[in-house]
Scaffold this motif. Structure first.
Motif, PDB file in Angstrom:
ATOM      1  N   GLY A  99       0.822  -1.209   0.000  1.00  0.00           N
ATOM      2  CA  GLY A  99       0.000   0.000   0.000  1.00  0.00           C
ATOM      3  C   GLY A  99       0.855   1.257   0.000  1.00  0.00           C
ATOM      4  N   LEU A 100       1.921   1.242   0.796  1.00  0.00           N
ATOM      5  CA  LEU A 100       2.772   2.436   0.863  1.00  0.00           C
ATOM      6  C   LEU A 100       3.590   2.607  -0.412  1.00  0.00           C
ATOM      7  N   LEU A 101       4.006   1.484  -0.997  1.00  0.00           N
ATOM      8  CA  LEU A 101       4.708   1.598  -2.284  1.00  0.00           C
ATOM      9  C   LEU A 101       3.754   2.152  -3.345  1.00  0.00           C
ATOM     10  N   TRP A 102       2.474   1.727  -3.275  1.00  0.00           N
ATOM     11  CA  TRP A 102       1.481   2.302  -4.178  1.00  0.00           C
ATOM     12  C   TRP A 102       1.371   3.803  -3.937  1.00  0.00           C
ATOM     13  N   PHE A 103       1.380   4.173  -2.653  1.00  0.00           N
ATOM     14  CA  PHE A 103       1.255   5.588  -2.266  1.00  0.00           C
ATOM     15  C   PHE A 103       2.397   6.404  -2.866  1.00  0.00           C
ATOM     16  N   VAL A 104       3.603   5.865  -2.805  1.00  0.00           N
ATOM     17  CA  VAL A 104       4.758   6.563  -3.386  1.00  0.00           C
ATOM     18  C   VAL A 104       4.578   6.678  -4.901  1.00  0.00           C
ATOM     19  N   LEU A 113      11.671  13.739  -3.420  1.00  0.00           N
ATOM     20  CA  LEU A 113      12.874  12.917  -3.303  1.00  0.00           C
ATOM     21  C   LEU A 113      12.844  12.111  -2.012  1.00  0.00           C
ATOM     22  N   ALA A 114      12.432  12.764  -0.921  1.00  0.00           N
ATOM     23  CA  ALA A 114      12.386  12.084   0.372  1.00  0.00           C
ATOM     24  C   ALA A 114      11.380  10.944   0.341  1.00  0.00           C
ATOM     25  N   LYS A 115      10.231  11.191  -0.281  1.00  0.00           N
ATOM     26  CA  LYS A 115       9.199  10.164  -0.360  1.00  0.00           C
ATOM     27  C   LYS A 115       9.727   8.932  -1.097  1.00  0.00           C
ATOM     28  N   LEU A 116      10.403   9.198  -2.218  1.00  0.00           N
ATOM     29  CA  LEU A 116      10.887   8.097  -3.041  1.00  0.00           C
ATOM     30  C   LEU A 116      12.060   7.380  -2.392  1.00  0.00           C
ATOM     31  N   ALA A 117      12.852   8.126  -1.614  1.00  0.00           N
ATOM     32  CA  ALA A 117      14.067   7.535  -1.053  1.00  0.00           C
ATOM     33  C   ALA A 117      13.796   6.827   0.264  1.00  0.00           C
ATOM     34  N   LEU A 118      12.639   7.078   0.874  1.00  0.00           N
ATOM     35  CA  LEU A 118      12.390   6.536   2.206  1.00  0.00           C
ATOM     36  C   LEU A 118      12.474   5.006   2.228  1.00  0.00           C
ATOM     37  N   TYR A 119      11.744   4.330   1.338  1.00  0.00           N
ATOM     38  CA  TYR A 119      11.738   2.869   1.384  1.00  0.00           C
ATOM     39  C   TYR A 119      13.098   2.260   1.048  1.00  0.00           C
ATOM     40  N   PRO A 120      13.757   2.686  -0.036  1.00  0.00           N
ATOM     41  CA  PRO A 120      15.085   2.112  -0.283  1.00  0.00           C
ATOM     42  C   PRO A 120      16.035   2.304   0.893  1.00  0.00           C
ATOM     43  N   CYS A 121      16.021   3.494   1.485  1.00  0.00           N
ATOM     44  CA  CYS A 121      16.935   3.755   2.611  1.00  0.00           C
ATOM     45  C   CYS A 121      16.610   2.863   3.792  1.00  0.00           C
ATOM     46  N   VAL A 122      15.320   2.792   4.135  1.00  0.00           N
ATOM     47  CA  VAL A 122      14.923   1.985   5.289  1.00  0.00           C
ATOM     48  C   VAL A 122      15.259   0.522   5.047  1.00  0.00           C
ATOM     49  N   ALA A 123      14.988   0.035   3.813  1.00  0.00           N
ATOM     50  CA  ALA A 123      15.258  -1.375   3.509  1.00  0.00           C
ATOM     51  C   ALA A 123      16.746  -1.664   3.604  1.00  0.00           C
ATOM     52  N   LEU A 124      17.559  -0.737   3.082  1.00  0.00           N
ATOM     53  CA  LEU A 124      19.008  -0.902   3.145  1.00  0.00           C
ATOM     54  C   LEU A 124      19.476  -0.910   4.595  1.00  0.00           C
ATOM     55  N   GLY A 125      18.931   0.030   5.373  1.00  0.00           N
ATOM     56  CA  GLY A 125      19.286   0.115   6.789  1.00  0.00           C
ATOM     57  C   GLY A 125      18.935  -1.167   7.521  1.00  0.00           C
ATOM     58  N   THR A 136       7.087   1.485  11.879  1.00  0.00           N
ATOM     59  CA  THR A 136       7.437   2.910  11.870  1.00  0.00           C
ATOM     60  C   THR A 136       7.269   3.566  10.516  1.00  0.00           C
ATOM     61  N   VAL A 137       7.443   2.787   9.433  1.00  0.00           N
ATOM     62  CA  VAL A 137       7.431   3.416   8.112  1.00  0.00           C
ATOM     63  C   VAL A 137       6.117   4.165   7.822  1.00  0.00           C
ATOM     64  N   PRO A 138       4.942   3.564   8.101  1.00  0.00           N
ATOM     65  CA  PRO A 138       3.709   4.321   7.836  1.00  0.00           C
ATOM     66  C   PRO A 138       3.680   5.663   8.567  1.00  0.00           C
ATOM     67  N   PHE A 139       4.157   5.669   9.809  1.00  0.00           N
ATOM     68  CA  PHE A 139       4.152   6.931  10.556  1.00  0.00           C
ATOM     69  C   PHE A 139       5.180   7.904   9.989  1.00  0.00           C
ATOM     70  N   ALA A 140       6.292   7.325   9.512  1.00  0.00           N
ATOM     71  CA  ALA A 140       7.300   8.176   8.876  1.00  0.00           C
ATOM     72  C   ALA A 140       6.697   8.904   7.685  1.00  0.00           C
ATOM     73  N   PHE A 141       5.853   8.183   6.903  1.00  0.00           N
ATOM     74  CA  PHE A 141       5.216   8.832   5.764  1.00  0.00           C
ATOM     75  C   PHE A 141       4.276   9.941   6.221  1.00  0.00           C
ATOM     76  N   LEU A 142       3.592   9.707   7.353  1.00  0.00           N
ATOM     77  CA  LEU A 142       2.642  10.709   7.853  1.00  0.00           C
ATOM     78  C   LEU A 142       3.345  12.013   8.216  1.00  0.00           C
ATOM     79  N   VAL A 143       4.511  11.903   8.833  1.00  0.00           N
ATOM     80  CA  VAL A 143       5.192  13.110   9.308  1.00  0.00           C
ATOM     81  C   VAL A 143       6.361  13.487   8.394  1.00  0.00           C
ATOM     82  N   LEU A 144       6.350  12.930   7.161  1.00  0.00           N
ATOM     83  CA  LEU A 144       7.497  13.115   6.274  1.00  0.00           C
ATOM     84  C   LEU A 144       7.738  14.584   5.954  1.00  0.00           C
TER      85      LEU A 144
END
Lengths: 521, 521
Positions: B338-343, B437-449, B471-479
């Motif tokens: 769902g969040l990848l769809w959102f991005v 950029l932040a929206k698109l980079a959030l998942y790759p960064c988190v996955a890498l981390g 945490t990721v859904p909340f990260a998107f909320l306050v991105l």
């Protein structure tokens, strides 16, 4: 807050102007950009058109609505039993679960439409809230099937009610959020003075369902039968409240109406339902149903190389022949579902406004469409000329008949209010009226004919059924010609004095302009 | 014929005028009717907007593209084996089949887009032809998996080539039919003088594939390895022909270009691809993938009342606890998809024109998304802190990373030609650029981390993974807030002399207007 919002709206308009100017500067008069509606062009700011969010929601809900057909489809019907018994067993449990789930999910979907007819723009926060709401809606079928399998267990009721309550709370949060940012709302509501009245009215309607579920979950500990009564009321609440309203208006005379609020969150049968979303939801259901059998085929019907080597002496053709009936069932059901979609598509091309009642009839039609692959699969699973096979074919005919009849009834309902709901071309006496009627009536008539033929000539039922599957697509191809011939014949039989008109039958389009209904009826 | 067509077009316009008048007469200035584009308003005549036909086709194709993930997902991984071995086994066969099917189906889909960018209106006949075409496309994955399971058997190759050839023939018929009724075509082609040139060019491009398949099926009898070479060429033909063209243009200097024909049926990376259809297809894939696990749950995880009575002493809660991991996997994968769809949704809000290359990257992203449910299911299937569990979590991270990275690369590609493909707001230095950029980079960064953290702290890998999911859904909320803080920090670090600007950080929107990239890079 209000001041802040106003500045937002102004800023918004300024942005749009700038955007247009920028587009003009970089010479982007592409048809793509021009075809965008203003709301779509606003996409750049944090406020977005809700179009795609709704399309995604429709796709999710249509998958979920049809999911409970899978347990039905995967129930193995034993060869040694009679089909009648096993079907009766199925009917009592899994099919009932499927139909009820379909109804519940479509009720949730209708509530979702209603909500997003009020909220026409979204932002990131609403998109995320909506995704959370979707996640719970997709969980509903499972909780319901738990409830149906363990009717006396409290857990099923609690899970189901819990889901519904959380959905209600999320929807309330969405409403509160949207009303705190009025530029997200429908223009009609945005410019109206009594915004607070709307807010309270909508919240009241939304919260009714979770509150009922709250009581249902409490009663489940005391007297669980009462919970089911309450849950049944929840589903049929719109219809109950509407008939109550009707009774009241009859009893105490005409009640004062609030014409503005009537548009949203009423349960009147002519409450508008977003036509676009009805189409998107139907497309989703038709697409899933059309591919249900190929999903199974792809997963189960690729033979194991070792088995082929051992049992069929390495002959892949021989191994695949065992699956022959499955392929036939797939092509048959894909064609039938595809053509029913085609009829639906033709019908909604002529519809200008969808109403709640039309949506309900559409739901019934789709629920039958969902059963089609199962029925077609059954027709090929039994030995030739057995009683089982005959009954499977008759069941298929019944399902096709009802799917078609409900489509036809959508049109009949639309005709009752044709000036509002239909294009002039399909009004009584309109140019396309007879053609549309023929399109909608083709499947019910053919299914009925096949049903009775298979009763009379039970020995040839399979051949008749296959013949139907093959001829119907071609019938649709030459339907316009058939209609023209039929109309000419009718005219010749009933108005022989006007038979001179039949000579210009070849002339495109003009001859159907005269009101035939006056002739036929 | 031509005369007849002209009269059709004229009649058509007259009809439209009449329609408008009729609407005005009955006072129907509803926003619904006004919002219709001209092509949609033509719906009443036999010529129809192709919009819904394409939406339905997209839905069908997106289901079919993801179907081959089911055999992968339903492969039981044995507990006593090491995951590495079983995954390697899977990788070599089923995952390869899935990826190849996805590629083949998306190639067919791209051809379908290309065709219906030329033919923009349809009638009943075209709709039925398209349905026939769809039926064969939905059969492609099965024939391909037969071919993959029995690589040395002629039958698989023949079936696959047969399907492709029939699809090619139907598409040619569609083209011939549409060119015989030019009012169905794209306006640019409709008004152009060399209609015949277009027809031949398009037919040539379409027939290339079936002809190659014809040769492949003939060679399959003689030397089947050559067939595979030919089929591989078919799939990579666009890229090969394009690089050949590029080489030629470099070798013999600038070749004369046909600017009009360049728009359609070229394989240039910047050939336009209908943005609407890319969105519809992606929505379909995301929706199917998000619900893949709940489909299994609904079918398999409703316990049998008899079993509950016997094994769990009638306690439904105890019986359901066994399924706990499945629920977790469902919620986890639904949220991630769902969040990848959102991005994806956020990204395409800012895209004004989709190109072929962006479509290709989107396909890669979607292919990884399709593997997500499987990976998430694996994470919960093994005993706590086993090597298998660790690897399953790492695989999930890798899949999320690649799905996100390909989304990011769509944006990067779009930025290279930002004036044509993006809204000004996300251009370098645009107001929304950093946020996007932040929206698109959030998942790759988190996955890498998560991947590296799980390598280092392998004992806590499960907790880290669950923490990420939550945490990721909340990260998107306050991105938006996070981005603003990050930008302020960067500005503070690199341009302390302009730190006075940070005081107006709370001011909505205006502070991000200054070009940060100049600051950051």
């Amino acid at each position: 807050m209000g001041e802040n919002d106003d500045s937002d709206i102004i800023e918004h308009h300024v942005e749009e102007e700038m955007e247009k100017k920028a587009a003009r500067i970089r010479g982007l008069s592409s048809p793509l950009l021009d075809s965008l509606s203003p709301s779509e062009r606003e996409g750049h700011s944090s406020t977005q058109s809700s179009h795609r969010l709704l399309a995604y929601s429709d796709a999710l809900i249509s998958i979920i609505a049809t999911v409970m057909i899978l347990p039905v489809a995967h129930t193995k019907v034993e060869d040694n039993e009679e089909l009648r018994e096993s079907v009766q067993l199925l009917l009592t449990t899994k099919i009932a679960v499927y139909l009820m789930t379909f109804l519940i999910v479509t009720v949730a979907w209708a509530a979702h439409i209603r909500l997003f007819q009020v909220i026409v723009h979204i932002d990131d926060c609403l998109a995320l809230l909506n995704l959370a709401c979707m996640m719970l809606i997709t969980f509903l079928p499972y909780t319901f099937s738990l409830m149906a399998t363990f009717p006396e267990n409290v857990l099923g009721i609690l899970l189901f009610c819990g889901c519904v309550m959380v959905i209600g709370v999320i929807q309330s949060v969405i409403v509160l959020y949207a009303f705190s940012r009025p530029f997200l709302l429908n223009e009609q509501i945005q410019i109206s003075e009594n915004l607070t009245y709307y807010k309270h009215h909508i919240l009241k309607v939304i919260m009714r369902v979770p509150i009922m579920c709250f009581f249902a979950s409490i009663f489940s500990f005391i007297f669980f039968q009462l919970s089911y009564v309450l849950l049944a009321i929840v589903i049929f609440l719109p219809y109950i409240s509407q008939s109550l309203k009707w009774c009241r208006s009859k009893a105490i005379g005409q009640v004062e109406e609030t014409p503005d609020s009537m548009l949203f969150y009423t349960y009147l049968p002519n409450e508008p339902l977003s036509k676009e979303r009805v189409e998107a939801f139907s497309d989703g259901v038709y697409a899933i149903v059309a591919t249900l059998l190929i999903l199974d085929i792809c997963e189960d019907n690729v033979p194991d190389p070792a088995v082929v080597q051992k049992q069929f002496g390495g002959s892949l053709v021989a191994a695949l022949q065992a699956y022959g009936p499955e392929y036939l069932a797939y092509f048959g059901s894909f064609a039938t579902v595809g053509l029913l979609w085609f009829v639906h598509h033709s019908l909604f091309l002529h519809v200008t406004k969808a109403t709640r009642f039309m949506g309900l009839l559409n739901t019934f039609s789709l629920a039958f469409v969902g059963g089609l692959p199962l029925a077609y699969q059954l027709t090929h699973e039994f030995p030739r000329n057995s009683q089982n096979e005959l009954e499977a074919i008759q069941i298929s005919c019944v399902i096709v008949f009802f799917a078609g009849i409900f489509q036809l009834s959508i049109w009949v309902v639309a005709l009752y209010n044709e000036q509002e709901t239909l294009h002039p071309y399909v009004w009584y006496g309109g140019r396309e009226h007879v053609f549309m009627l023929a399109k909608l009536a083709l499947y019910p008539c053919v299914a009925l004919g096949t049903f009775f033929l298979s009763c009379i000539l039970s020995k040839f039922s399979t051949s008749i059924f296959h013949l139907m599957e093959i001829t119907v697509p071609f019938a649709f191809l030459v339907l316009r010609l058939l209609v023209r011939i039929g109309v000419a014949l009718l005219r010749f039989l009933f108005c022989p004095n006007r038979s001179d008109l039949t000579t210009i039958v070849d002339d495109e389009a003009d001859e159907t302009r005269v009101p035939f209904n006056a002739v036929v009826t």
